[in-house]
Design an enzyme around this catalytic site. Structure first.
Site, mmCIF file in Angstrom:
data_model
loop_
_atom_site.group_PDB
_atom_site.id
_atom_site.type_symbol
_atom_site.label_atom_id
_atom_site.label_comp_id
_atom_site.label_asym_id
_atom_site.label_seq_id
_atom_site.Cartn_x
_atom_site.Cartn_y
_atom_site.Cartn_z
ATOM 1 N N ALA A 45 40.076 47.700 41.497
ATOM 2 C CA ALA A 45 38.844 46.609 41.841
ATOM 3 C C ALA A 45 39.184 45.657 42.493
ATOM 4 O O ALA A 45 40.181 44.956 42.447
ATOM 5 C CB ALA A 45 38.174 46.499 40.460
ATOM 6 N N GLY B 4 41.707 50.344 39.428
ATOM 7 C CA GLY B 4 40.687 51.243 39.779
ATOM 8 C C GLY B 4 41.464 52.227 40.640
ATOM 9 O O GLY B 4 40.730 53.311 40.928
ATOM 10 N N GLU C 106 45.199 46.428 34.107
ATOM 11 C CA GLU C 106 44.041 45.693 33.751
ATOM 12 C C GLU C 106 44.120 44.582 32.604
ATOM 13 O O GLU C 106 43.740 43.487 32.480
ATOM 14 C CB GLU C 106 42.803 46.624 33.521
ATOM 15 C CG GLU C 106 42.038 47.287 34.545
ATOM 16 C CD GLU C 106 42.806 48.530 34.962
ATOM 17 O OE1 GLU C 106 43.858 49.002 34.585
ATOM 18 O OE2 GLU C 106 42.186 49.350 35.881
HETATM 19 N N1 T1G Z 1 41.550 42.281 44.307
HETATM 20 C C1 T1G Z 1 41.253 41.340 45.212
HETATM 21 N N2 T1G Z 1 42.297 40.856 45.858
HETATM 22 C C2 T1G Z 1 43.527 41.509 45.695
HETATM 23 C C3 T1G Z 1 43.593 42.417 44.767
HETATM 24 C C4 T1G Z 1 42.690 42.852 44.365
HETATM 25 N N3 T1G Z 1 42.712 43.841 43.263
HETATM 26 N N4 T1G Z 1 45.072 42.749 44.938
HETATM 27 C C5 T1G Z 1 45.621 41.841 45.747
HETATM 28 N N5 T1G Z 1 44.855 40.992 46.259
HETATM 29 C C6 T1G Z 1 44.850 40.067 47.321
HETATM 30 C C7 T1G Z 1 45.976 38.977 46.627
HETATM 31 O O1 T1G Z 1 45.240 37.858 46.020
HETATM 32 C C8 T1G Z 1 46.397 38.318 48.008
HETATM 33 O O2 T1G Z 1 45.471 37.594 48.459
HETATM 34 C C9 T1G Z 1 46.613 39.583 48.818
HETATM 35 O O3 T1G Z 1 45.769 40.580 48.425
HETATM 36 C C10 T1G Z 1 47.993 40.301 48.637
HETATM 37 O O4 T1G Z 1 48.394 40.372 47.217
HETATM 38 C C11 T1G Z 1 37.951 49.123 37.618
HETATM 39 C C12 T1G Z 1 38.619 46.570 36.539
HETATM 40 C C13 T1G Z 1 48.660 45.383 44.769
HETATM 41 C C14 T1G Z 1 50.865 44.812 43.762
HETATM 42 O O5 T1G Z 1 45.381 44.319 39.050
HETATM 43 O O6 T1G Z 1 49.254 43.412 41.655
HETATM 44 O O7 T1G Z 1 40.750 47.898 38.886
HETATM 45 O O8 T1G Z 1 46.753 35.492 48.615
HETATM 46 O O9 T1G Z 1 50.260 38.601 47.469
HETATM 47 O O10 T1G Z 1 52.923 41.159 46.552
HETATM 48 O O11 T1G Z 1 39.392 49.508 36.063
HETATM 49 O O12 T1G Z 1 48.420 42.352 44.580
HETATM 50 O O13 T1G Z 1 46.652 37.016 50.717
HETATM 51 O O14 T1G Z 1 44.648 35.825 49.881
HETATM 52 O O15 T1G Z 1 49.909 40.146 45.540
HETATM 53 O O16 T1G Z 1 52.225 42.847 48.271
HETATM 54 C C15 T1G Z 1 43.247 46.196 38.907
HETATM 55 C C16 T1G Z 1 46.500 43.493 41.549
HETATM 56 C C17 T1G Z 1 42.200 45.578 39.144
HETATM 57 C C18 T1G Z 1 46.278 45.061 41.103
HETATM 58 C C19 T1G Z 1 50.371 44.211 46.029
HETATM 59 N N6 T1G Z 1 44.480 45.975 39.970
HETATM 60 N N7 T1G Z 1 47.357 43.341 42.730
HETATM 61 O O17 T1G Z 1 51.415 42.977 45.837
HETATM 62 O O18 T1G Z 1 50.598 41.156 47.703
HETATM 63 S S1 T1G Z 1 41.098 45.444 37.792
HETATM 64 C C20 T1G Z 1 45.369 44.965 39.789
HETATM 65 C C21 T1G Z 1 48.537 43.312 42.698
HETATM 66 C C22 T1G Z 1 40.485 47.000 38.247
HETATM 67 C C23 T1G Z 1 39.310 48.897 37.071
HETATM 68 C C24 T1G Z 1 39.625 47.538 36.698
HETATM 69 C C25 T1G Z 1 49.469 43.096 43.950
HETATM 70 C C26 T1G Z 1 49.924 44.354 44.771
HETATM 71 P P1 T1G Z 1 45.967 36.496 49.469
HETATM 72 P P2 T1G Z 1 49.983 40.268 46.942
HETATM 73 P P3 T1G Z 1 51.954 41.992 46.939
#
Ligand code: T1G
Ligand code: NAD
Length: 719
Positions: free
Chosen positions: A61, A100, A123
């Protein structure tokens, strides 16, 4: 937001195109729904493949959308339509399938993963739970114990582990998308009902209650007061005991509770704060995106004590060759054994071979002629450090970067004794350096942008969370720690016990209260620093009025504890007693109780009952108050940086978001009012006096923490 193509004449290829992680923002959800409708209604299409652009399937998400009301199609119906469709859908997982994104893969009928892909439901680390069916589908697919572990920890797993668990159907070293298209073609015509995970019956172990109970105990112990892992367990219980549709309802109710708890906001703030912290700027205008770091291939570490050893390990395990220097043969040999042992254990844990060939040990600084960077970690003694830097200045080639791991000495004073002050900076690691994730990069007034860029990027390479800070005594973390520790000892004087204060802080969420933590770290370190800075010692004590130093209130109890040889766990006695030296089980010690009573009666202090609320307010509001001063002084660029320092360097509870986020949640007006109250009650404690920035923010209507930077901008920056 999603590209639709027809490949091999009959396969609809849907590619998510939302860089950098293909997060499921509202337009992406909309595009997936539309693309699926098109694929299902087009008679030419016999199968569908979903993949992500730039070798990343989907990061879940869009977390940025959580702050506002839901716009666009909700995710669950979009996913349900994929699963229910009558054409086979194959997920081609490259890079990451998280949250997601993983849930999207779970509604596909088949999953093909690239061998380097990582999957997970993180999450819980955002204070929520998998809320698009993940908590209901994963237990159906892989059983309760494995699903419970993945959902409550948020752990990312490799494609190979996913294959073993039965999450993916195939792992490939080749282009996962092309493989998925081939796979999709072969799956045309095969029955799909057994491939719809929501239709599966959850394999339910006979000891379900005991299993869930054990998991509950474990998460309660690990993260005190954190709601999300407990909600995850309840959702998994629903998957085991309810039909799918009821389980989905339960998942949604639990999500609503978490979303409104305040904890989710704190966790999500931490996620973005960590990413913001890497974005440093200097007063010259140089910043993270316009300064090029140098590549560091070889480094030297001087001093193989507590810190030096961990720093050597941190460098060598990311492939940097290291020359380690000690002052005496015996210490060098001892250091060598320790470093090799640490590196071997670390490599074993990670299933790789230890990079011992990158290590060299020497007694002579002359051997450092050709290294790219030096990190000095000798005793905290300015005269000694200056001698080392002068020597390095002579020996190392003129382009070598010279860094110090000092805990709080003036980095610029060290730069001043070298022939290259622009190439000097602080790299302040935390103990144990190969474990702790925080690195404060101390920018001296003369440090060049290239030096800072290099230190920051080297920290990142070592797996650290690097934060740029200004050059002031104690920098950011240790500067804030002092008033916090002072409050804890003042509370002892006034009537509290170490166990009471620790319990209040542990109930707040810290894994260890301040006294338990001090016992672990060793009480002698702070004692030595106080002696060296003229706060205690035979000469000082006799020349000052009791309980006062340099015109302010001073609590000598920590010195009295040290005078009795009680240095904490390592001596088996400290603020607590332990069965033997090195033991970790802290027990209240009647001798400390005695010491406190005698002390209070000697100074005529009438002990009073102190509430947990007062303990939390005095310790944590004063911590944040110093944080405001640091922002005023321009020693940290933004509140997020301070919070990241406390989260990664001082184990501040994540569900509270860090000291600055925490006070913003309490309400700045209330914090100001309480500080004014405590300062009035204790006028001889200057740290309790509300800072100018706090007052200014309150006067401006207490803006949210993300906006404070606008009010700080006008102030002087040292960064
Ligand atoms: N949403 C919005 N922005 C995100 C994002 C996300 N899910 N993931 C990363 N970004 C942005 C981050 O802020 C940064 O922005 C850029 O992308 C690069 O990230 C329905 C409710 C995927 C392993 O928890 O763990 O799904 O600083 O520096 O080291 O049940 O990002 O460039 O402006 O971390 O290569 C669940 C979170 C969501 C994954 C990549 N998903 N992301 O790592 O790059 S909740 C997560 C990460 C959900 C459902 C629910 C990591 C990465 P900026 P980065 P990276
Ligand atoms: P330590 O006493 O454990 O180790 C210092 C080492 O430096 C000793 O092994 C000593 O023999 C060696 N040494 C002294 N002079 C030397 C010289 N001229 N050449 C080569 N080696 C020499 O100290 P430590 O705890 O590792 O601290 C080192 C530095 O790191 C200090 O500046 C300290 O303030 C800082 N620091 C310590 C911690 C901590 O928790 N211990 C945390 C962060 C930063």
């Amino acid at each position: 937001m999603a590209r639709y193509e027809l490949v091999k004449r009959s396969v609809a290829l849907i590619t998510l195109t939302n860089p950098p992680v293909n997060a499921l923002s509202s337009p992406v959800r909309h595009a997936i729904a539309k693309s699926m409708e098109r694929a299902l209604s087009d008679p030419k299409v016999t199968a569908v493949v979903i993949c992500g652009e730039n070798g990343r399937f989907c990061g879940g998400a869009d977390i940025r959308e959580f702050a506002g009301p839901l716009r666009g199609p909700p995710l669950i119906p979009v996913l349900d339509a994929i699963e229910a469709g009558r054409k086979p859908v194959v997920a081609a997982i490259e890079g990451v399938a998280l949250g997601g994104g993983f849930e999207l893969a779970l509604v596909c009928h088949y999953r093909i993963a690239h061998s380097k892909a990582r999957l997970g439901l993180p999450e819980v680390t955002l204070g929520i739970l998998p809320a698009a069916g993940g908590s209901q589908r994963l237990p159906r697919l892989i059983g309760i114990p494995a699903a419970l572990e993945l959902i409550t920890t948020g752990r990312h797993i490799s494609a190979q582990e996913a294959l073993k668990l039965g999450i993916v159907d195939q792992v490939t070293d080749q282009n996962a998308c092309e493989m998925a298209v081939e796979f999709a073609l072969k799956s045309v015509g095969k029955p799909l009902s057994s491939r719809r995970v929501s239709m599966l019956t959850t394999p339910c172990p006979p000891d379900l209650d005991a299993l869930l109970e054990a998991a509950t105990m474990q998460v309660k112990k690990k993260a005190r007061g954190v709601m999300a892992p407990l909600a995850c367990i309840q959702a998994v219980r629903a998957a085991a005991t309810m039909p799918f549709s009821k389980g989905m309802k339960r998942e949604s109710e639990l999500m609503t509770t978490l979303f409104n708890s305040g904890q989710a906001q704190a966790f999500q703030y931490c996620f973005f704060a960590q990413r913001t912290a890497g974005k440093w700027t200097l007063p010259s205008g140089a910043q993270w995106n316009n300064s090029k770091p140098r590549e560091i291939r070889s480094a030297a570490v001087i001093g193989l004590g507590t810190m030096g050893r961990g720093i050597v390990v941190s460098l060598a395990r990311v492939g940097i060759s290291v020359i380690a220097v000690e002052s005496e043969k015996k210490l060098l040999e001892n250091g060598r054994q320790m470093v090799i042992g640490m590196l071997e254990r670390d490599a074993k844990r990670r299933g790789v071979s230890a990079s011992l060939n990158l290590l060299n040990f020497t007694l002579s600084l002359q051997d450092l002629k050709d290294v790219d960077l030096v990190i000095e970690a000798v005793f905290e003694d300015m005269a000694l450090k200056k001698r080392v830097f002068q020597e390095l200045s002579k020996v190392c080639r003129p382009t070598t970067l010279l860094c110090t791991n000092t805990s709080g000495l003036d980095v610029d004073a060290l730069a001043g004794v070298t022939n290259r002050p622009h190439l000097v900076a602080g790299m302040h690691f935390f103990s144990p350096a190969h474990v702790m994730k925080l690195l404060e990069v101390v920018c001296g007034p003369r440090s060049s942008s290239e030096t800072i860029a290099t230190a920051m990027s080297l920290g990142k390479k070592m797996g650290k969370v690097s934060v740029a800070v200004g050059n002031c005594p104690g920098f950011v973390g240790n500067r804030m720690l002092k008033p916090y520790l002072d409050q804890a000892t003042f509370l002892l004087e006034e009537g509290a016990t170490p166990e009471q204060i620790d319990k209040a802080l542990e109930d707040f969420g810290f894994a260890m209260g301040v006294f338990r933590m001090s016992d672990l770290a060793g009480l002698d370190v702070g004692w030595r620093v106080r002696k060296e800075s003229g706060l205690t010692g035979p000469d000082v004590d006799s020349k000052n009025p009791p309980r006062r130093r340099q015109g302010h209130r001073y609590c000598p109890i920590p010195d009295m504890v040290c005078e009795q040889g009680r240095f904490g766990q390592k001596t088996g006695r400290g603020w607590y007693m332990y069965d033997k030296p090195g033991d970790t089980n802290a027990k209240p010690d009647p001798l400390i109780q005695n010491l406190l009573e005698t002390y209070r009666s000697r100074y005529g202090i009438q002990p009073r009952n102190i509430s947990d609320q007062e303990i939390i307010e005095r310790c944590l509001f004063v911590l944040a108050n110093e944080g405001f001063r640091i922002l005023e002084d321009g020693m940290a660029a933004r509140p997020e940086d301070i919070d990241v320092i406390y989260l990664f360097g001082y184990a501040f509870p994540r569900h509270r978001g860090g000291p600055m986020f925490y006070v913003s949640m309490v309400g700045l007006e209330r914090v100001l009012e309480r500080l004014e109250y405590y300062h009035q009650a204790h006028p001889d404690v200057p740290h309790l006096e509300p800072s100018a920035l706090l007052k200014k923010l309150v006067a401006c209507g207490s803006p949210p923490v993300q906006k404070w930077r606008e009010y700080i901008k006008t102030m002087h920056s040292h960064l």
